[in-house]
Scaffold this motif. Structure first.
Motif, PDB file in Angstrom:
ATOM      1  N   PHE A 207      37.985  37.565  41.992  1.00 31.25           N
ATOM      2  CA  PHE A 207      36.805  38.206  42.584  1.00 31.25           C
ATOM      3  C   PHE A 207      37.188  38.849  43.908  1.00 31.25           C
ATOM      4  O   PHE A 207      38.142  38.446  44.577  1.00 31.25           O
ATOM      5  CB  PHE A 207      35.664  37.199  42.799  1.00 31.25           C
ATOM      6  CG  PHE A 207      35.998  36.079  43.749  1.00 31.25           C
ATOM      7  CD1 PHE A 207      35.769  36.212  45.120  1.00 31.25           C
ATOM      8  CD2 PHE A 207      36.538  34.890  43.283  1.00 31.25           C
ATOM      9  CE1 PHE A 207      36.070  35.188  45.991  1.00 31.25           C
ATOM     10  CE2 PHE A 207      36.850  33.855  44.147  1.00 31.25           C
ATOM     11  CZ  PHE A 207      36.621  34.004  45.510  1.00 31.25           C
TER      12      PHE A 207
ATOM     13  N   MET B 289      31.206  32.867  41.080  1.00 31.32           N
ATOM     14  CA  MET B 289      31.043  33.393  42.436  1.00 31.32           C
ATOM     15  C   MET B 289      29.593  33.812  42.634  1.00 31.32           C
ATOM     16  O   MET B 289      29.099  34.733  41.970  1.00 31.32           O
ATOM     17  CB  MET B 289      31.971  34.601  42.655  1.00 31.32           C
ATOM     18  CG  MET B 289      31.859  35.190  44.041  1.00 31.32           C
ATOM     19  SD  MET B 289      32.322  34.000  45.315  1.00 31.32           S
ATOM     20  CE  MET B 289      31.374  34.565  46.707  1.00 31.32           C
TER      21      MET B 289
ATOM     22  N   THR C 237      38.122  37.238  48.856  1.00 28.77           N
ATOM     23  CA  THR C 237      38.778  37.440  47.575  1.00 28.77           C
ATOM     24  C   THR C 237      39.376  36.133  47.072  1.00 28.77           C
ATOM     25  O   THR C 237      39.729  35.248  47.858  1.00 28.77           O
ATOM     26  CB  THR C 237      39.907  38.490  47.659  1.00 28.77           C
ATOM     27  OG1 THR C 237      41.020  37.940  48.385  1.00 28.77           O
ATOM     28  CG2 THR C 237      39.420  39.748  48.353  1.00 28.77           C
TER      29      THR C 237
ATOM     30  N   ASP D  19      34.619  40.925  39.715  1.00 22.76           N
ATOM     31  CA  ASP D  19      34.147  39.547  39.534  1.00 22.76           C
ATOM     32  C   ASP D  19      34.280  39.172  38.068  1.00 22.76           C
ATOM     33  O   ASP D  19      33.502  39.605  37.223  1.00 22.76           O
ATOM     34  CB  ASP D  19      32.696  39.405  39.989  1.00 22.76           C
ATOM     35  CG  ASP D  19      32.204  37.960  39.898  1.00 22.76           C
ATOM     36  OD1 ASP D  19      33.019  37.082  39.555  1.00 22.76           O
ATOM     37  OD2 ASP D  19      31.021  37.715  40.176  1.00 22.76           O
TER      38      ASP D  19
ATOM     39  N   CYS E 182      30.172  42.809  44.794  1.00 20.67           N
ATOM     40  CA  CYS E 182      31.574  42.542  44.466  1.00 20.67           C
ATOM     41  C   CYS E 182      32.177  43.769  43.798  1.00 20.67           C
ATOM     42  O   CYS E 182      31.553  44.377  42.916  1.00 20.67           O
ATOM     43  CB  CYS E 182      31.704  41.340  43.523  1.00 20.67           C
ATOM     44  SG  CYS E 182      31.200  39.762  44.245  1.00 20.67           S
TER      45      CYS E 182
ATOM     46  N   CYS F  61      34.567  40.167  46.876  1.00 21.33           N
ATOM     47  CA  CYS F  61      33.176  40.387  47.289  1.00 21.33           C
ATOM     48  C   CYS F  61      33.144  40.873  48.733  1.00 21.33           C
ATOM     49  O   CYS F  61      33.979  40.491  49.552  1.00 21.33           O
ATOM     50  CB  CYS F  61      32.358  39.107  47.140  1.00 21.33           C
ATOM     51  SG  CYS F  61      32.311  38.515  45.427  1.00 21.33           S
TER      52      CYS F  61
ATOM     53  N   THR G  76      34.549  35.830  37.239  1.00 21.48           N
ATOM     54  CA  THR G  76      34.405  34.370  37.329  1.00 21.48           C
ATOM     55  C   THR G  76      33.327  33.816  36.408  1.00 21.48           C
ATOM     56  O   THR G  76      33.082  32.616  36.414  1.00 21.48           O
ATOM     57  CB  THR G  76      34.074  33.962  38.776  1.00 21.48           C
ATOM     58  OG1 THR G  76      32.804  34.545  39.150  1.00 21.48           O
ATOM     59  CG2 THR G  76      35.153  34.445  39.734  1.00 21.48           C
TER      60      THR G  76
ATOM     61  N   PHE H  56      31.963  30.015  45.843  1.00 18.62           N
ATOM     62  CA  PHE H  56      32.688  30.152  44.578  1.00 18.62           C
ATOM     63  C   PHE H  56      32.875  28.762  43.976  1.00 18.62           C
ATOM     64  O   PHE H  56      33.505  27.892  44.579  1.00 18.62           O
ATOM     65  CB  PHE H  56      34.039  30.820  44.817  1.00 18.62           C
ATOM     66  CG  PHE H  56      34.968  30.755  43.627  1.00 18.62           C
ATOM     67  CD1 PHE H  56      34.553  31.166  42.368  1.00 18.62           C
ATOM     68  CD2 PHE H  56      36.269  30.283  43.774  1.00 18.62           C
ATOM     69  CE1 PHE H  56      35.406  31.097  41.281  1.00 18.62           C
ATOM     70  CE2 PHE H  56      37.134  30.217  42.693  1.00 18.62           C
ATOM     71  CZ  PHE H  56      36.696  30.624  41.432  1.00 18.62           C
TER      72      PHE H  56
END
Length: 744
Positions: free
Chosen positions: A603, A631, A732, A625, A622, A605, A627, A638
């Protein structure tokens, strides 16, 4: 010089050191002064943030015996909160209050001063050795402490409102002379500013997040504090229009009543003394008030001070509320008039009814921000709270309940004392009419929505059914099941059609009765069949025993052989089972590796807005991303779903202030452990009030499922993190490998 910590540590040398500025103001030469005696004793009323002493200093000046009584406040250390509040009080006493008193002296035509004690000596760096605040001893000047038996009357309430009107009116006049709130902030750079609504729910995503969790949070609150059930139930009914209510409050003009506020204006933070008022030929007695403990001072709404100050009086006598509002309205107008301003100059209502309505809206907004909006937007695990709320409500309708995991209070509230604090806030809001005002706003929004469907929020319903078919069937109401059985029988029975044609005209109830009669007959037949089968089974069992007795008898050797054969079969089955499990685990691991090869968890953001408060950093969007929901940009946290070694980084443009000692800094946390840190201290000269630079901190760290990773921003003075549409702030994370064997 080292600060005394007990009564016997106060010495003549220390007294001479802290009273130097006092002697200079009194135009006394230090060479002409001799400290004769120093007597110290602990103050009768001790605070929770400091230890206080009353110190009497006897000295000789040019042969004359004199004395000075001082109040000594020694700040406590250890908790992070202590440093924050003590630094704020230092800023208030050394910078903010002197500037406002100077403005008052230069521009006011009235005969009043700010309600603050005289500061004699101040030293605070947070290390504890020399930290101390020294002020005049107000008790020696005729002031007395607040007590509920004598000070909860109308005269003392008016004295409290006098002090607040002097403080608020001077702050409003100063803001007007500066040209607005932003210009005032630049003149008072070390002063905190009340958090604004757009800081909390400024984007559509944040508002959707708030709306989704509005009822779950209130549900949890009423279970933590059952005494608030009526108020929370009242608020939950507003869920369809709660964002419209908040929007109404945002646009009510609350910013026009933002001024210098004390922040903790409870009556027990006032001291009082009786004074004689001599105006021309009129002589009378009055009560004068003064505010102590300035650790909470900030630029905020007058409603914050008024709600804390008036609650004890209104709780005792509800008729005092209207008198208090009218008195404050008149006194604030008089203070502004002494600076040459009117309510109209400040774009404030100049009639009491509209002014009182604006104050109530400010009170409602203050209440919602502190007790509802800010806690909801600070939740670290909002999905857990939402799921608990939904499943708990569904269980009230289910015959077969599901197990539900309830969040801990520490996962919802910022501290263990927060529910009790909210209870006090709810009581204040109830006593001062905040719920009535909120209800009126809600009623108006609901009325408007009847003619404008676009005004209805797409709220998250609490009445949805179970998602899985099995749960929906077993939890269906009994009446629904009976009707379904009747329809099924009607469709499948060979004689149902004729029976329906014959009997349906008698009514549905008669038809159901006929169906039940048929079911009873079928049940009787089946019961007979069951009895017949049981009888046959008994006969066959007796016969097998009789016939078996004629065969060769079973020996011990036969039993051992059978036992050995069974054990061999079990061993073979266990070996096969282990092989199957190992094969499944290998296949599962290969599948997970294949998935990770396809999509790497990562990620990046960013923020596009300034961050001026010390808090967990949250984000506006972001660039990347993958995830799968791990996140959360609204909370800035996160949550690890894919274990492994991660590369984490945080980039920010820090602006450090000359008013602080440490500037601005950020810590990357994994759960409660700091794994990386970046900091920007102020190193400039007197020509510059701030410095800025961009810093990046990077770390590789092993993470397991469930780990929480966040960035905590901290600061002192008026330092902040800058960001705009150039994306100066990035958080990040990237999974770079599997976990080492010793961490799996």
């Amino acid at each position: 010089m080292k600060t005394p910590k007990s009564e016997n540590e106060f010495t003549p040398d220390w007294a001479m050191f802290v009273l130097e500025s006092f002697f200079n103001e009194e135009e006394m030469k230090l060479t002409d002064i001799e400290i004769v005696q120093v007597q110290a004793q602990k103050n009768e009323v001790q605070g929770i943030l400091s230890e206080t002493f009353v110190v009497d200093v006897d000295f000789r000046h040019q042969g004359n015996e004199e004395s000075k009584s001082i109040f000594v406040k020694v700040p406590l250390h250890g908790e992070p909160l202590y440093k924050v509040v003590n630094e704020r009080e230092k800023i208030m006493f050394q910078d903010v209050l002197p500037k406002l008193q100077g403005f008052l002296d230069d521009h006011c035509q009235g005969f009043f001063r700010l309600p603050m004690p005289q500061l004699i000596h101040c030293q605070y760096d947070g290390r504890g050795e020399e930290d101390v605040f020294v002020m005049n001893n107000l008790l020696s000047e005729g002031y007395y402490n607040f007590n509920t038996s004598q000070c909860l009357d109308e005269d003392h309430m008016k004295a409290v409102l006098d002090g607040l009107s002097y403080l608020h009116g001077t702050g409003l006049a100063f803001k007007q002379s500066c040209g607005g709130l932003k210009a005032t902030q630049s003149k008072l750079p070390g002063l905190e500013v009340q958090i604004q609504m757009y800081d909390l729910i400024g984007s559509s995503k944040m508002r959707d997040h708030f709306r989704k969790l509005f009822r779950p949070y209130l549900h949890f609150m009423e279970e933590a504090e059952p005494g608030l059930a009526k108020q929370t139930a009242y608020m939950k009914r507003m869920h369809k229009h709660i964002l419209k209510v908040i929007e109404n409050l945002e646009n009510c003009g609350f910013d026009r009543l933002i001024t210098l506020a004390h922040g903790d204006a409870k009556p027990n933070n006032f001291m009082f003394r009786k004074i004689e008022i001599d105006i021309e030929d009129l002589e009378c007695e009055g009560i004068e008030s003064i505010l102590i403990d300035w650790q909470g001072g900030f630029l905020g709404s007058v409603a914050n001070d008024l709600m804390w100050a008036l609650f004890p009086y209104v709780e005792r006598d509800k008729t005092l509320y209207l008198k208090a509002m009218e008195y404050y309205f008149d006194q604030l107008r008089n203070v502004l008039d002494s600076f040459g301003y009117s309510y109209q100059d400040l774009d404030l209502p100049d009639n009491f009814q509209d002014f009182s309505s604006l104050l109530k809206k400010c009170l409602v907004l203050e209440f919602l921000i502190v007790t509802v909006i800010k806690p909801i937007m600070s939740l670290e695990n909002p999905d857990k709270l939402h799921k608990w709320h939904k499943e708990t409500l569904k269980n009230t309708r289910r015959r077969f309940k599901k197990g539900v995991v309830k969040p801990n209070e520490s996962e919802v509230f910022s501290s263990s004392r927060f529910p009790g604090f909210c209870r006090l806030y709810f009581n204040i809001a109830t006593a001062l009419g905040a719920f009535q005002e909120m209800g009126q706003i809600y009623f108006n929004e609901m009325k408007d929505s009847m003619f404008d469907q676009d005004k209805l929020d797409n709220h998250d319903s609490d009445d949805e059914d179970d998602q899985d078919l099995f749960s929906r069937v077993i939890n269906a109401p009994q009446r629904t099941l009976i009707r379904a059985t009747a329809v099924f029988t009607l469709v499948t029975s060979g004689k149902s059609k004729k029976m329906a044609e014959k009997d349906l005209h008698f009514g549905a109830d008669f038809f159901l009765m006929k169906l039940l009669e048929r079911k009873t007959m079928v049940d009787n037949i089946w019961n007979g069949v069951k009895v017949l089968c049981i009888g046959l089974a008994l006969i066959l069992s007796v016969y097998s025993l009789y016939s078996g007795s004629k065969d060769k008898p079973v020996t011990l050797e036969d039993i051992n052989q059978l036992k050995s054969a069974i054990q061999d079969d079990e061993i073979r089955e266990n070996v096969q089972l282990k092989m199957i499990k190992a094969l499944n685990a290998s296949l599962k691991s290969a599948e997970e590796s294949r998935k990770r090869m396809q999509v790497v968890t990562m990620f990046d953001c960013y923020r596009t807005t300034r961050l001026s408060r010390a808090q967990v950093v949250y984000y506006d969007g972001c660039f990347v991303d993958t995830t799968q929901g791990g996140m959360n940009i609204l909370t800035g946290i996160f949550t690890v779903k894919d274990p492994g070694v991660y590369q984490l980084s945080f980039t920010a443009k820090y602006v450090s202030s000359s008013k602080g000692r440490f500037g601005a800094w950020s810590d990357i946390y994994v759960n409660d452990t700091v794994v990386a840190d970046s900091q920007r201290e102020y190193n400039g000269n007197e020509m510059s009030s701030s410095e800025s630079s961009t810093h990046t901190v990077m770390v590789m760290y092993p993470l397991v499922v469930g780990d929480l990773v966040k960035v905590q921003f901290n600061k002192d003075g008026s330092s902040y993190i800058h960001s705009d549409h150039d994306h100066d702030v990035h958080f990040t994370g990237r999974r770079i490998s599997d976990l080492p064997n010793n961490r799996r």
